[in-house]
Enzyme design. Structure first.
Site, PDB file in Angstrom:
ATOM      1  N   LYS A 288      32.833  63.297  78.483  1.00 24.23           N
ATOM      2  CA  LYS A 288      34.221  62.945  78.752  1.00 24.23           C
ATOM      3  C   LYS A 288      34.644  61.855  77.765  1.00 24.23           C
ATOM      4  CE  LYS A 288      37.243  62.076  82.738  1.00 24.23           C
ATOM      5  NZ  LYS A 288      37.293  61.758  84.179  1.00 24.23           N
ATOM      6  N   GLU A 377      36.856  65.416 101.001  1.00 19.99           N
ATOM      7  CA  GLU A 377      37.723  64.750 101.974  1.00 19.99           C
ATOM      8  C   GLU A 377      37.371  65.116 103.413  1.00 19.99           C
ATOM      9  OE1 GLU A 377      39.813  64.927  98.056  1.00 19.99           O
ATOM     10  OE2 GLU A 377      38.845  66.432  99.323  1.00 19.99           O
ATOM     11  N   ARG A 405      43.927  67.787 102.825  1.00 17.71           N
ATOM     12  CA  ARG A 405      42.788  68.694 102.767  1.00 17.71           C
ATOM     13  C   ARG A 405      41.849  68.515 103.954  1.00 17.71           C
ATOM     14  NH1 ARG A 405      40.702  68.883  96.645  1.00 17.71           N
ATOM     15  NH2 ARG A 405      40.844  71.099  97.079  1.00 17.71           N
TER      16      ARG A 405
END
Length: 644
Positions: A288, A377, A405
């Site tokens: 990244k 979540e 969610r």
């Protein structure tokens, strides 16, 4: 500033143009694409490190596959900048995330190349599988379907549910696992360790490389087919490594890991996989922030750094002559540590957002009491419920839009059992440049309809601290929601002594005449500014900070409706089913009649832009509130002016 793309990139207006280049030219395209992203994001802002990490993958995918006929789904999508630039949006890219400009995420309304709208993680495999199944049903056997998902997003249950189905479905599906050990913060959990084991298995990787090198030395004409080589490699996997077991147990053919920054290797591999039918997974290793040294070294900081000097790496910061108020998230982060030092039963949970929520401070200071559970979540909520059954006072910190969610867990695992979990909903209201997928519009409405819930919102930092203090007291036995916005509050001197707030009690901020403003949460500051604006015009409204929408302060509402027949409600949640609706329900249930104007987020999708621009667009800033006040009292103001 006019930012120019490189020579090759400036001629690529669609993947068809990319395909005209030789394979040897692709590394030059990658260099130009990476530099263009750096040039634009440094000046205009946006997500940064994620797109740099998939430059080679973006080029290879559009070079090999017939997009948009072949359907490409980017998970989350904040890494899709290269994809957008290569698919006809190069010259528009400087408008990325700006008001009326390009979306920061793939958006079906923006381009046919954006096959699925994304913003939350872990949806790509399910979506691509649905597309693949539809293609199979329609007889489109030549159509390819590719889901690009990060190792952070792979931790979510939805990704595993989709892989479980993909293994038995008639689907021409390729899953590309982009493994960089990062989401926004470093990834956590057993899956991260498992993928690390794959990529660091020296025995497996050495033997695999030796076999392929040997095959490359076989004489021309040797009858050793590619399928035979693959069978040999599969056998080696079983002998020296467990690397592919997880995915192949789900009936996904596993390939890799390979270097995701080797464009030639990527192109060759994707070309081969294109001709292999059925569900399969390609594991690539990337970095990244690749190509920008500072981003490679500190990927969290450079996830979305804002504007910066691309040469020195200095990130621009606002300069102020006077002390500024802190961000609400930081008030939460430091306050939970204070409370935890007072109460040894307090614990903190967040799903992959320790930096964004500022729970990172507690994780650093109290690592045995604060936890990042990954992009999970649902697990975060039910884990909190389990801790609460054992007497823990859990602060479960989740962004408002991400809490959507885990809704069933809130109902089934927390509310029905009446467990005192504290839900700190960060990023409530409009969040700005991330747009419709990230606005926290709905939590008031979707939490208010659940029995046993306490739902609150602070108007400032002091109120946030006091609500957090109140929520962890042993006298509080219900699930407790505290919602607050992204960004700065109003109090530079915010660290005030704790005070208990009586649950369900609001407060009168100022008395007034003719019209009453009832505000919920931070937008009460917009109302206060509007009141100051109209004061010179002889308009003198009362202002009540309700603090709670459930239970709502009925005593205060009786006072308001007994005195005023013109009322404005103000909230940074949807007008459908929100705080204003609660006030109307009270009015109707108690036989009052009044002219009630509900001001909030309208019943439509609000796109991206600065927070200021968006609140102006929907008519919820101080100017809009002042205009509404003038409209509601215009008859009185006209009469008063006439008799002066």
């Amino acid at each position: 500033m006019d930012i120019k793309a490189g020579k090759l990139l400036s001629e690529i207006n669609s993947p068809d143009d990319l395909k005209k280049l030789s394979k040897e030219q692709l590394h030059l395209v990658c260099d130009e694409l990476r530099q263009y992203i750096i040039d634009v994001v440094s000046v205009h802002g946006g997500h940064f490190a994620a797109s740099l990490g998939v430059v080679e993958l973006s080029v290879a995918l559009h070079y090999i596959f017939n997009t948009p006929y072949d359907q490409l789904v980017w998970d989350v999508g904040h890494q899709a900048y290269g994809h957008k630039i290569l698919t006809g949006r190069r010259d528009q890219f400087p408008t990325n995330r700006k008001y009326h400009g390009l979306s920061g995420f793939p958006n079906r309304n923006e381009s046919e190349y954006d096959t699925f709208g994304v913003g939350h993680s872990s949806t790509s495999i399910s979506a691509a599988l649905g597309m693949a199944m539809a293609s199979y049903y329609k007889g489109e056997k030549d159509r390819q379907h590719i889901a690009v998902i990060g190792d952070g997003a792979m931790t979510a249950g939805l990704a595993f549910e989709a892989m479980n189905h993909a293994g038995i479905a008639n689907s021409n599906l390729l899953i590309i696992l982009n493994d960089n050990c990062m989401s926004i913060d470093p990834n956590v959990g057993a899956l991260k360790e498992y993928l690390t084991d794959i990529t660091t298995s020296h025995t497996y990787n050495k033997v695999k490389d030796d076999v392929w090198n040997l095959l490359g030395k076989l004489p021309v004409g040797t009858t050793f087919s590619r399928s035979m080589a693959q069978k040999l490699t599969d056998g080696l996997k079983g002998m020296v490594s467990s690397s592919a077991n997880l995915f192949e147990a789900l009936n996904l053919r596993y390939f890799g890991p390979i270097d995701g920054h080797n464009i030639t290797k990527l192109v060759d591999t994707l070309s081969d996989l294109k001709n292999i039918p059925g569900p399969k997974l390609l594991h690539i290793k990337t970095v990244k922030g690749k190509g920008y040294e500072l981003a490679e070294k500190d990927q969290t900081k450079w996830h979305a750094p804002g504007l910066f000097d691309k040469v020195t790496g200095e990130i621009q910061k606002k300069k102020f002559d006077i002390p500024q108020p802190p961000k609400y998230q930081d008030v939460f982060g430091y306050t939970i540590i204070e409370l935890a030092e007072m109460n040894d039963k307090i614990m903190g949970i967040t799903p992959a957002m320790p930096s964004g929520s500022s729970l990172k401070y507690m994780m650093e200071k109290m690592p045995d009491r604060a936890f990042d559970v990954g992009i999970c979540e649902q697990h975060a909520v039910t884990l909190s419920a389990g801790l609460a059954t054992q007497g823990m006072r859990v602060f479960c910190n989740i962004y408002s839009s991400f809490m959507q969610r885990a809704y069933d867990m809130v109902v089934h695992d927390v509310a029905i059992q009446k467990l005192p979990v504290v839900f700190c909903l960060d990023r409530a209201g409009l969040v700005g440049e991330d747009g419709a997928t990230h606005h926290g519009c709905y939590d008031i409405a979707y939490m208010r309809c659940i029995p046993n819930m306490i739902i609150s919102a602070p108007m400032n930092e002091k109120e946030l601290r006091n609500l957090m203090y109140t929520s962890q007291l042993t006298t509080t036995t219900n699930p407790f929601v505290i919602r607050y916005p992204r960004g700065e509050g109003t109090m530079p001197e915010w660290k005030t002594p704790f005070e208990e707030i009586q649950i369900g009690k609001g407060r009168k901020l100022r008395d007034g005449q003719d019209v009453a403003i009832l505000s919920f949460g931070h937008p009460g500051n917009f109302a206060a500014a509007a009141i100051r604006d109209v004061k010179a015009e002889g308009i003198n409204p009362a202002h009540y900070d309700m603090r709670f929408v459930k239970p709502i302060d009925e005593e205060l509402l009786h006072e308001v409706f007994s005195k005023f027949n013109k009322i404005i409600t103000i909230e940074d949640g949807t007008v459908v089913g929100g705080f204003g609706s609660a006030v109307l329900e009270f009015m109707n249930g108690n036989g009052y009649k009044a002219d009630v104007k509900i001001m909030g987020i309208p019943d439509r999708l609000v796109e991206h832009g600065s927070v200021k621009q968006l609140y102006d667009e929907i008519g919820l800033d101080a100017n809009a509130i002042a205009a509404t006040l003038r409209e509601m009292v215009k008859d009185k103001v006209t009469v008063a002016t006439t008799f002066q």
